[in-house]
Scaffold this motif. Structure first.
Motif, PDB file in Angstrom:
ATOM      1  N   THR A  17      -6.601   3.221  -5.818  1.00  0.00           N
ATOM      2  CA  THR A  17      -5.948   2.174  -5.031  1.00  0.00           C
ATOM      3  C   THR A  17      -5.041   2.804  -3.987  1.00  0.00           C
ATOM      4  O   THR A  17      -4.656   3.969  -4.094  1.00  0.00           O
ATOM      5  N   SER A  18      -4.715   2.021  -2.974  1.00  0.00           N
ATOM      6  CA  SER A  18      -3.821   2.463  -1.904  1.00  0.00           C
ATOM      7  C   SER A  18      -2.751   1.409  -1.675  1.00  0.00           C
ATOM      8  O   SER A  18      -2.928   0.243  -2.020  1.00  0.00           O
ATOM      9  N   TYR A  24      -4.710   3.478   3.067  1.00  0.00           N
ATOM     10  CA  TYR A  24      -6.125   3.698   2.744  1.00  0.00           C
ATOM     11  C   TYR A  24      -6.802   4.545   3.814  1.00  0.00           C
ATOM     12  O   TYR A  24      -7.496   5.517   3.513  1.00  0.00           O
ATOM     13  N   GLU A  27      -5.508   8.185   3.743  1.00  0.00           N
ATOM     14  CA  GLU A  27      -6.073   8.921   2.608  1.00  0.00           C
ATOM     15  C   GLU A  27      -7.540   9.262   2.849  1.00  0.00           C
ATOM     16  O   GLU A  27      -7.990  10.362   2.541  1.00  0.00           O
TER      17      GLU A  27
END
Length: 59
Positions: A17-18, A24, A27
């Motif tokens: 998850t972010s 997101y 990453e």
């Protein structure tokens, strides 16, 4: 998922998850992890690729 929909895959790992869409994207672009060093279910992806070539991402 239908195996015929997957032509190839490039494996990298990361968090499951972010904290929001911006995190997101950051990453995905800058924080990729070596397969097996994150939280993603890569075993499931690899099982869908049986009989096909899969390429692991660079660290």
């Amino acid at each position: 998922m239908d195996q015929q929909l997957i032509g190839y895959c490039r494996l990298s790992d990361g968090p499951r998850t972010s904290e929001g869409f911006a995190a997101y994207l950051d990453e995905a672009v800058h924080e990729r992890a070596i397969p097996g060093h994150g939280e993603l279910a890569l075993e499931e992806v690899v099982s869908l690729m049986q009989g096909r070539a899969a390429t692991a991402g660079r660290p």
